[in-house]
Design an enzyme around this catalytic site. Structure first.
Site, PDB file in Angstrom:
ATOM      1  CB  ILE A 155      -0.910  -0.192   1.017  1.00 19.67           C
ATOM      2  CG1 ILE A 155      -1.871  -1.083   1.050  1.00 19.67           C
ATOM      3  CG2 ILE A 155      -1.628   1.390   1.336  1.00 19.67           C
ATOM      4  CD1 ILE A 155      -2.601  -1.379   2.344  1.00 19.67           C
ATOM      5  CG  ASP A 174       9.419  -0.493   4.986  1.00 19.26           C
ATOM      6  OD1 ASP A 174      10.139  -1.604   5.231  1.00 19.26           O
ATOM      7  OD2 ASP A 174       8.431  -0.628   4.324  1.00 19.26           O
ATOM      8  CB  SER A 234      -1.844   1.464   8.742  1.00 22.74           C
ATOM      9  OG  SER A 234      -1.190   0.344   8.500  1.00 22.74           O
ATOM     10  NE  ARG A 235      -5.537  -3.873  11.446  1.00 24.23           N
ATOM     11  CZ  ARG A 235      -5.980  -3.824   9.974  1.00 24.23           C
ATOM     12  NH1 ARG A 235      -6.053  -2.592   9.501  1.00 24.23           N
ATOM     13  NH2 ARG A 235      -6.021  -5.163   9.623  1.00 24.23           N
ATOM     14  CG  ASP A 259     -10.325   3.856   6.927  1.00 23.55           C
ATOM     15  OD1 ASP A 259     -11.381   4.468   6.621  1.00 23.55           O
ATOM     16  OD2 ASP A 259      -9.936   2.937   6.374  1.00 23.55           O
ATOM     17  CD  GLU A 264     -10.731   0.019  13.696  1.00 21.28           C
ATOM     18  OE1 GLU A 264     -10.122   1.069  13.168  1.00 21.28           O
ATOM     19  OE2 GLU A 264     -11.133  -0.839  12.849  1.00 21.28           O
ATOM     20  CG  HIS A 296     -10.935  -0.248   9.229  1.00 21.24           C
ATOM     21  ND1 HIS A 296     -10.476  -0.808  10.208  1.00 21.24           N
ATOM     22  CD2 HIS A 296     -10.720  -1.021   8.145  1.00 21.24           C
ATOM     23  CE1 HIS A 296      -9.659  -1.635  10.061  1.00 21.24           C
ATOM     24  NE2 HIS A 296      -9.322  -1.443   8.699  1.00 21.24           N
TER      25      HIS A 296
HETATM   26  P1  NAD Z   1       3.100  -4.867   3.730  1.00 23.44           P
HETATM   27  O1  NAD Z   1       3.068  -5.923   4.618  1.00 23.44           O
HETATM   28  O2  NAD Z   1       2.992  -4.926   2.126  1.00 23.44           O
HETATM   29  O3  NAD Z   1       3.786  -3.533   3.882  1.00 23.44           O
HETATM   30  C1  NAD Z   1       3.952  -3.291   5.182  1.00 23.44           C
HETATM   31  C2  NAD Z   1       5.614  -2.611   5.249  1.00 23.44           C
HETATM   32  O4  NAD Z   1       5.838  -2.081   6.418  1.00 23.44           O
HETATM   33  C3  NAD Z   1       6.594  -3.457   4.616  1.00 23.44           C
HETATM   34  O5  NAD Z   1       7.365  -3.121   4.009  1.00 23.44           O
HETATM   35  C4  NAD Z   1       7.557  -3.487   6.303  1.00 23.44           C
HETATM   36  O6  NAD Z   1       9.095  -3.897   5.663  1.00 23.44           O
HETATM   37  C5  NAD Z   1       7.311  -2.427   6.788  1.00 23.44           C
HETATM   38  N1  NAD Z   1       7.358  -2.522   8.290  1.00 23.44           N
HETATM   39  C6  NAD Z   1       6.800  -3.508   9.164  1.00 23.44           C
HETATM   40  N2  NAD Z   1       7.238  -3.280  10.401  1.00 23.44           N
HETATM   41  C7  NAD Z   1       8.155  -2.134  10.371  1.00 23.44           C
HETATM   42  C8  NAD Z   1       8.783  -1.233  11.489  1.00 23.44           C
HETATM   43  N3  NAD Z   1       8.659  -1.920  12.661  1.00 23.44           N
HETATM   44  N4  NAD Z   1       9.524  -0.275  10.860  1.00 23.44           N
HETATM   45  C9  NAD Z   1       9.434  -0.076   9.627  1.00 23.44           C
HETATM   46  N5  NAD Z   1       8.781  -0.652   8.750  1.00 23.44           N
HETATM   47  C10 NAD Z   1       8.084  -1.509   8.929  1.00 23.44           C
HETATM   48  O7  NAD Z   1       1.419  -4.251   4.120  1.00 23.44           O
HETATM   49  P2  NAD Z   1       0.326  -3.655   3.094  1.00 23.44           P
HETATM   50  O8  NAD Z   1      -0.266  -4.471   2.478  1.00 23.44           O
HETATM   51  O9  NAD Z   1       1.199  -2.495   2.551  1.00 23.44           O
HETATM   52  O10 NAD Z   1      -0.730  -3.146   4.453  1.00 23.44           O
HETATM   53  C11 NAD Z   1       0.002  -2.180   5.372  1.00 23.44           C
HETATM   54  C12 NAD Z   1      -1.170  -2.214   6.618  1.00 23.44           C
HETATM   55  O11 NAD Z   1      -2.515  -1.375   5.976  1.00 23.44           O
HETATM   56  C13 NAD Z   1      -1.496  -3.684   6.952  1.00 23.44           C
HETATM   57  O12 NAD Z   1      -0.907  -3.922   7.868  1.00 23.44           O
HETATM   58  C14 NAD Z   1      -2.880  -3.271   7.539  1.00 23.44           C
HETATM   59  O13 NAD Z   1      -2.880  -2.984   8.956  1.00 23.44           O
HETATM   60  C15 NAD Z   1      -3.572  -2.009   6.945  1.00 23.44           C
HETATM   61  N6  NAD Z   1      -4.563  -2.104   6.182  1.00 23.44           N
HETATM   62  C16 NAD Z   1      -5.689  -1.362   6.104  1.00 23.44           C
HETATM   63  C17 NAD Z   1      -6.785  -1.305   5.356  1.00 23.44           C
HETATM   64  C18 NAD Z   1      -8.071  -0.541   5.756  1.00 23.44           C
HETATM   65  O14 NAD Z   1      -8.937  -0.916   5.038  1.00 23.44           O
HETATM   66  N7  NAD Z   1      -7.932   0.745   6.490  1.00 23.44           N
HETATM   67  C19 NAD Z   1      -6.949  -2.239   4.586  1.00 23.44           C
HETATM   68  C20 NAD Z   1      -5.945  -3.120   4.271  1.00 23.44           C
HETATM   69  C21 NAD Z   1      -4.562  -3.043   5.076  1.00 23.44           C
END
Ligand code: NAD
Length: 336
Positions: A155, A174, A234-235, A259, A264, A296
């Site tokens: 994302i 990252d 994200s969360r 979001d 929540e 969300h």
């Molecule tokens: P992903 O796993 O593809 O990417 C996460 C990135 O975060 C990775 O590049 C990882 O290296 C990095 N990361 C993890 N821990 C870290 C840290 N401690 N320090 C620095 N970087 C770190 O995940 P994604 O598909 O891009 O999704 C990201 C988040 O979005 C999901 O975990 C989820 O919580 C959230 N999400 C929200 C919705 C929504 O509807 N609001 C929908 C889907 C996902």
């Protein structure tokens, strides 16, 4: 396979029913969220399907196991709400949908930025009351501004590319930098403190883990540019909400698009219009004209729903037929 589908809304049901024409599972839709009290509804089901605010703690997993559940298919990418150790101990397989549409979430983050910046939410309300005045609606050009992207996975990378398209400078942080993204899109990887101190907008795209919980707290807000915009799709628990409120009151945070929210569970996805809010922190957040909260909904596009339904039902079919579970969640992939 007989599947208890928890926390279902009309949009889930429609997408799952369409996708299920290919799989033929016996889907039983349950509107309630999965909690300690509702877990018994899954008795006699070998499979369960759940969403982000369902509870999959030790107690719930134990009850599910006693009732015969052997596989839980999450209709989400995030799995921070699952007690994986218990699931592994009980032999309950957990699957997720690692990727369904990074565009849906990234584009929603951009929608929050544009709405907050150009104050569309306020002008929409004004014009409906025939107030055509522009005072208080001044925004800024995105072109040339610095956007900080925390987490450049699926994302975050899409979001970073979109913001480059607006002519923004994009700084990224990252733990595993994406060199291709840097080389092809001009995204600059920097340490977190540099990102925080230089960005006009900070958008969070890391998963929730013990390391990322409250990644934006009072200390982080103190190093940010005055009147920075914060975006969180994200969360919720990535942000310490009480400190965010203080930073909004002092003007350090200029605006926030959220979001997701720390507390929540039990609020988002439900209609509380008749009851009002019990959560005073959320109620305070909603008093700020420069805070935009969505429930969300970043994932909520037709494409994402269809992909979620298809991957979820495919995982259940794979489980039923004893095939390898390509989307299994294991403790070793807490952060991926
Ligand atoms: P992903 O796993 O593809 O990417 C996460 C990135 O975060 C990775 O590049 C990882 O290296 C990095 N990361 C993890 N821990 C870290 C840290 N401690 N320090 C620095 N970087 C770190 O995940 P994604 O598909 O891009 O999704 C990201 C988040 O979005 C999901 O975990 C989820 O919580 C959230 N999400 C929200 C919705 C929504 O509807 N609001 C929908 C889907 C996902």
């Amino acid at each position: 396979m007989k599947v208890a589908v928890f926390d279902t809304h009309k949009y889930d049901r429609t997408a799952l029913e369409v996708a299920n024409e290919k799989y033929g599972h016996d889907l039983h839709f349950i509107e309630s969220r999965l909690t300690e009290r509702t877990a018994k509804l899954a008795e006699g089901f070998p499979a369960l399907c759940s969403f982000v605010n369902d509870r999959l703690n030790e107690d719930v997993l134990r009850q599910l196991h006693q009732g015969g559940v052997r596989v839980v298919a999450l209709r989400s990418a995030g799995f921070n709400h699952v007690h994986l150790e218990s699931a592994e101990r009980l032999g309950i397989a957990i699957t997720r949908v690692p990727e369904y549409s990074p565009y849906a979430v990234a584009e929603h983050a951009v929608a929050l930025i544009l709405t907050l910046n150009r104050k569309i939410h306020r002008s929409f309300n004004r014009v409906r009351e025939f107030n055509f005045a522009l005072d208080g609606l001044v925004g800024f050009d995105l072109f040339g501004k610095t956007v900080g992207v925390v987490g450049t996975g699926r994302i975050g990378a899409v979001f970073a590319r979109i913001m480059r398209g607006f002519g923004c400078r994009v700084l990224a942080y990252d733990q595993k930098p994406d060199r291709t993204l840097a080389d092809t899109s001009g995204v600059e990887y920097v340490p977190m403190n540099v990102l925080l101190s230089q960005s006009d907008i900070v958008s969070l795209h890391v998963p929730l883990t013990p390391e990322t919980r409250h990644i934006l707290d009072a200390k982080a807000f103190a190093c940010m540019k005055h009147s920075v915009m914060i975006i969180n799709t994200s969360r919720g628990a990535l942000i310490e909400t009480k400190s965010l409120i203080e930073a909004l009151k002092s003007g350090v945070i200029g605006s926030a698009g959220l979001d997701v929210y720390e507390e929540e569970e039990g609020v988002f996805f439900e209609d509380h219009s008749e009851l009002g809010l019990q959560d005073d922190v959320l109620a305070r957040l909603l008093t700020f004209p420069n805070v935009l909260v969505t429930s969300h909904q970043a994932f909520l596009t037709r494409e994402a729903l269809s992909n979620i339904a298809d991957t979820t039902l495919q995982s259940l079919e794979d489980f039923e037929r004893g095939r390898p579970l390509v989307n299994a969640v294991r403790r070793s992939i807490q952060v991926d």
